[in-house]
Design a protein around this motif. Structure first.
Motif, PDB file in Angstrom:
ATOM      1  N   VAL A 104    -117.793-105.337  33.130  1.00 22.75           N
ATOM      2  CA  VAL A 104    -118.167-104.595  34.000  1.00 22.75           C
ATOM      3  C   VAL A 104    -119.769-104.558  34.314  1.00 22.75           C
ATOM      4  O   VAL A 104    -120.719-104.498  33.374  1.00 22.75           O
ATOM      5  N   THR A 105    -120.089-104.556  35.564  1.00 22.32           N
ATOM      6  CA  THR A 105    -121.440-104.443  35.781  1.00 22.32           C
ATOM      7  C   THR A 105    -121.819-103.129  36.351  1.00 22.32           C
ATOM      8  O   THR A 105    -120.770-102.614  37.196  1.00 22.32           O
ATOM      9  N   THR A 106    -123.031-102.710  36.714  1.00 16.53           N
ATOM     10  CA  THR A 106    -123.335-101.214  37.536  1.00 16.53           C
ATOM     11  C   THR A 106    -124.183-101.628  38.816  1.00 16.53           C
ATOM     12  O   THR A 106    -124.403-100.706  39.468  1.00 16.53           O
ATOM     13  N   ARG A 107    -124.409-102.854  39.037  1.00 16.50           N
ATOM     14  CA  ARG A 107    -125.105-103.070  40.229  1.00 16.50           C
ATOM     15  C   ARG A 107    -124.224-103.319  41.597  1.00 16.50           C
ATOM     16  O   ARG A 107    -123.344-103.742  41.540  1.00 16.50           O
ATOM     17  N   PRO A 108    -124.528-102.384  42.451  1.00 12.73           N
ATOM     18  CA  PRO A 108    -123.685-102.528  43.831  1.00 12.73           C
ATOM     19  C   PRO A 108    -123.496-103.605  44.522  1.00 12.73           C
ATOM     20  O   PRO A 108    -122.207-104.112  44.704  1.00 12.73           O
ATOM     21  N   HIS A 109    -124.270-104.614  44.482  1.00  6.88           N
ATOM     22  CA  HIS A 109    -124.104-105.897  45.171  1.00  6.88           C
ATOM     23  C   HIS A 109    -123.272-106.838  44.472  1.00  6.88           C
ATOM     24  O   HIS A 109    -122.687-107.850  44.833  1.00  6.88           O
ATOM     25  N   GLU A 110    -122.858-106.490  43.001  1.00  3.50           N
ATOM     26  CA  GLU A 110    -121.931-107.265  42.350  1.00  3.50           C
ATOM     27  C   GLU A 110    -120.525-106.722  42.508  1.00  3.50           C
ATOM     28  O   GLU A 110    -119.643-107.268  41.866  1.00  3.50           O
ATOM     29  N   TYR A 111    -120.209-105.766  43.448  1.00  2.00           N
ATOM     30  CA  TYR A 111    -118.841-105.550  43.899  1.00  2.00           C
ATOM     31  C   TYR A 111    -118.502-105.641  45.213  1.00  2.00           C
ATOM     32  O   TYR A 111    -119.318-105.909  46.035  1.00  2.00           O
ATOM     33  N   GLU A 112    -117.361-106.457  45.179  1.00  2.00           N
ATOM     34  CA  GLU A 112    -117.122-107.197  46.304  1.00  2.00           C
ATOM     35  C   GLU A 112    -116.465-106.567  47.421  1.00  2.00           C
ATOM     36  O   GLU A 112    -116.446-106.571  48.745  1.00  2.00           O
ATOM     37  N   TYR A 113    -115.557-105.029  47.110  1.00  2.00           N
ATOM     38  CA  TYR A 113    -114.771-104.497  47.916  1.00  2.00           C
ATOM     39  C   TYR A 113    -115.233-103.079  47.911  1.00  2.00           C
ATOM     40  O   TYR A 113    -115.525-102.414  46.731  1.00  2.00           O
ATOM     41  N   TRP A 114    -115.545-102.132  48.980  1.00  2.00           N
ATOM     42  CA  TRP A 114    -115.883-100.943  49.162  1.00  2.00           C
ATOM     43  C   TRP A 114    -114.962 -99.914  50.102  1.00  2.00           C
ATOM     44  O   TRP A 114    -114.383-100.412  50.951  1.00  2.00           O
ATOM     45  N   GLY A 115    -114.954 -98.962  49.654  1.00  2.00           N
ATOM     46  CA  GLY A 115    -114.219 -97.819  50.618  1.00  2.00           C
ATOM     47  C   GLY A 115    -115.206 -97.241  51.527  1.00  2.00           C
ATOM     48  O   GLY A 115    -116.524 -97.303  51.403  1.00  2.00           O
ATOM     49  N   PRO A 116    -114.915 -96.467  52.303  1.00  2.00           N
ATOM     50  CA  PRO A 116    -115.814 -95.791  53.379  1.00  2.00           C
ATOM     51  C   PRO A 116    -116.577 -94.688  52.868  1.00  2.00           C
ATOM     52  O   PRO A 116    -117.507 -94.454  53.460  1.00  2.00           O
ATOM     53  N   GLY A 117    -116.069 -94.281  51.750  1.00  2.00           N
ATOM     54  CA  GLY A 117    -116.821 -93.005  51.199  1.00  2.00           C
ATOM     55  C   GLY A 117    -116.212 -91.675  51.554  1.00  2.00           C
ATOM     56  O   GLY A 117    -115.466 -91.421  52.480  1.00  2.00           O
ATOM     57  N   THR A 118    -116.530 -90.848  50.723  1.00  6.98           N
ATOM     58  CA  THR A 118    -116.126 -89.330  50.816  1.00  6.98           C
ATOM     59  C   THR A 118    -117.246 -88.394  50.460  1.00  6.98           C
ATOM     60  O   THR A 118    -117.997 -88.677  49.458  1.00  6.98           O
ATOM     61  N   GLN A 119    -117.287 -87.332  51.277  1.00  6.15           N
ATOM     62  CA  GLN A 119    -118.839 -86.412  51.190  1.00  6.15           C
ATOM     63  C   GLN A 119    -118.457 -85.203  50.186  1.00  6.15           C
ATOM     64  O   GLN A 119    -117.494 -84.549  50.438  1.00  6.15           O
ATOM     65  N   VAL A 120    -119.519 -85.353  49.148  1.00  6.31           N
ATOM     66  CA  VAL A 120    -119.193 -84.057  48.204  1.00  6.31           C
ATOM     67  C   VAL A 120    -120.820 -83.568  48.555  1.00  6.31           C
ATOM     68  O   VAL A 120    -121.626 -84.033  48.318  1.00  6.31           O
ATOM     69  N   THR A 121    -120.375 -82.262  48.761  1.00  4.33           N
ATOM     70  CA  THR A 121    -121.606 -81.294  48.803  1.00  4.33           C
ATOM     71  C   THR A 121    -121.601 -80.124  47.923  1.00  4.33           C
ATOM     72  O   THR A 121    -120.435 -79.392  47.679  1.00  4.33           O
ATOM     73  N   VAL A 122    -122.601 -79.775  47.142  1.00  2.71           N
ATOM     74  CA  VAL A 122    -122.608 -78.919  46.173  1.00  2.71           C
ATOM     75  C   VAL A 122    -123.617 -78.053  46.447  1.00  2.71           C
ATOM     76  O   VAL A 122    -124.818 -78.088  46.583  1.00  2.71           O
ATOM     77  N   SER A 123    -123.425 -76.585  46.627  1.00  2.00           N
ATOM     78  CA  SER A 123    -124.242 -75.712  47.232  1.00  2.00           C
ATOM     79  C   SER A 123    -124.626 -74.860  45.833  1.00  2.00           C
ATOM     80  O   SER A 123    -123.884 -74.592  44.999  1.00  2.00           O
ATOM     81  N   SER A 124    -125.882 -74.553  46.048  1.00  2.00           N
ATOM     82  CA  SER A 124    -126.422 -73.716  44.829  1.00  2.00           C
ATOM     83  C   SER A 124    -126.250 -72.114  45.130  1.00  2.00           C
ATOM     84  O   SER A 124    -125.510 -71.676  46.042  1.00  2.00           O
TER      85      SER A 124
END
Length: 124
Positions: A104-124
């Motif tokens: 397992v690695t932690t660098r983004p460029h070493e991952y081949e496949y990605w999802g479109p993302g989901t927004q998380v917003t935390v209000s104070s």
């Protein structure tokens, strides 16, 4: 080829919890290490957590240790990110990603496949 779709992001108050899900297509999900990354406005994409394809070992960035938990269900082709004690600085678009590496690695460029993302917003 793996197609990934995240879900579960929303607006939540500080101190609250969310569980993100990432559903994968394909019959080879269990052969991929899976990771969660996040990107806040104006910042680079950063590693959050990852889980090994073989051992189930998990890895976390220091800022989420003890608050976030990554898990996977290979029968459902899904990886999860349980997020507790959320802070405003956790606000970001969260992405899941897959890699086919022995270690397992932690660098983004070493991952081949990605999802479109989901927004998380935390209000104070």
């Amino acid at each position: 080829q793996v197609y990934l779709v995240e879900s579960g992001g929303r607006l939540v108050q500080a101190g609250g919890s969310l569980r993100l899900s990432c559903a994968a297509t394909g019959r080879t999900f269990s052969t991929y290490n899976m990771g969660w990354f996040r990107q806040a406005p104006g910042k680079e994409r950063e590693f959050v957590a990852a889980i090994s394809r073989s051992t189930g070992n998990t890895y976390y960035v220091d800022s989420v240790k003890g608050r976030f938990t990554i898990s996977r269900d290979n029968a459902k082709n899904t990886v999860y990110l349980q997020m507790n004690s959320l802070k405003p600085e956790d606000t970001a678009v969260y992405y899941c990603a897959a890699q086919k590496r022995v270690v397992v690695t932690t660098r983004p460029h070493e991952y081949e496949y990605w999802g479109p993302g989901t927004q998380v917003t935390v209000s104070s």
